[in-house]
Design a protein around this motif. Structure first.
Motif, PDB file in Angstrom:
ATOM      1  N   VAL A  19       7.914  16.318 -10.405  1.00 33.41           N
ATOM      2  CA  VAL A  19       7.543  17.274 -11.431  1.00 33.41           C
ATOM      3  C   VAL A  19       7.249  18.451 -11.002  1.00 33.41           C
ATOM      4  O   VAL A  19       6.338  18.681 -10.164  1.00 33.41           O
ATOM      5  CB  VAL A  19       6.609  16.646 -12.613  1.00 33.41           C
ATOM      6  N   LEU A  20       8.161  19.563 -11.508  1.00 32.08           N
ATOM      7  CA  LEU A  20       7.870  21.012 -10.995  1.00 32.08           C
ATOM      8  C   LEU A  20       7.115  21.606 -12.494  1.00 32.08           C
ATOM      9  O   LEU A  20       7.696  21.457 -13.450  1.00 32.08           O
ATOM     10  CB  LEU A  20       9.302  21.634 -10.778  1.00 32.08           C
ATOM     11  N   SER A  21       6.290  22.397 -12.001  1.00 31.12           N
ATOM     12  CA  SER A  21       5.400  23.186 -12.995  1.00 31.12           C
ATOM     13  C   SER A  21       4.777  24.487 -12.200  1.00 31.12           C
ATOM     14  O   SER A  21       4.705  24.301 -11.272  1.00 31.12           O
ATOM     15  CB  SER A  21       4.548  22.065 -13.514  1.00 31.12           C
ATOM     16  N   PRO A  22       4.349  25.184 -13.207  1.00 33.49           N
ATOM     17  CA  PRO A  22       3.435  26.370 -12.781  1.00 33.49           C
ATOM     18  C   PRO A  22       2.021  25.814 -12.188  1.00 33.49           C
ATOM     19  O   PRO A  22       1.591  24.726 -12.628  1.00 33.49           O
ATOM     20  CB  PRO A  22       3.298  27.093 -13.920  1.00 33.49           C
ATOM     21  N   THR A  23       1.682  26.343 -11.014  1.00 34.92           N
ATOM     22  CA  THR A  23       0.373  25.920 -10.460  1.00 34.92           C
ATOM     23  C   THR A  23      -0.664  26.358 -11.577  1.00 34.92           C
ATOM     24  O   THR A  23      -1.486  25.709 -11.811  1.00 34.92           O
ATOM     25  CB  THR A  23       0.205  26.501  -9.303  1.00 34.92           C
ATOM     26  N   CYS A  24      -0.581  27.564 -12.172  1.00 38.06           N
ATOM     27  CA  CYS A  24      -1.518  28.349 -12.954  1.00 38.06           C
ATOM     28  C   CYS A  24      -0.892  28.842 -14.417  1.00 38.06           C
ATOM     29  O   CYS A  24       0.411  29.494 -13.782  1.00 38.06           O
ATOM     30  CB  CYS A  24      -2.488  29.108 -12.389  1.00 38.06           C
ATOM     31  N   GLN A  25      -0.894  28.939 -15.350  1.00 40.56           N
ATOM     32  CA  GLN A  25      -0.204  29.583 -16.466  1.00 40.56           C
ATOM     33  C   GLN A  25      -0.610  30.974 -16.691  1.00 40.56           C
ATOM     34  O   GLN A  25      -0.116  31.767 -17.593  1.00 40.56           O
ATOM     35  CB  GLN A  25      -0.131  28.829 -17.636  1.00 40.56           C
TER      36      GLN A  25
END
Length: 103
Positions: free
Chosen positions: A15-21
């Motif tokens: 799963v790829l996501s921002p580390t922090c938004q």
């Protein structure tokens, strides 16, 4: 949270996501919101993986207009630490490590 995260991500290898938004706050702020009633909004992408025992790594994927780093979180299946590290290394090779922009 642990069971929900594992169940929701089970169909996926990674799963790829921002580390922090949000961008990094000023260093003298207590949190990115600087609001004691909302101190943890910046960790919403990392906590589910931490709580569920899923390995994750953050790699630089670019910079903000102010030259601050932007993190991409790569999370894998439980106990697949080697897979997460291989994907992170591949991402860095494909993207190129780049240089920090001059601001």
């Amino acid at each position: 949270m642990s069971a929900t995260t594992v169940r929701a991500t089970d169909p996926f290898d990674f799963v790829l996501s921002p580390t922090c938004q949000v961008s990094a706050p000023p260093s003298d702020w207590a949190s990115p919101t600087n609001d004691a009633r909302r101190p943890f909004e910046h960790i919403s992408f990392t906590v589910p993986d931490n709580m569920s025992g899923r390995p994750a790594v953050s790699v630089n994927c670019g910079y903000t207009g102010d030259g601050l780093p932007i993190g991409l979180q790569i999370a894998g299946q439980r106990f697949d630490d080697p897979g997460v590290l291989r994907l992170a290394a591949a991402f860095e090779v494909i993207r190129g490590r780049g240089r920090r922009p001059q601001v």
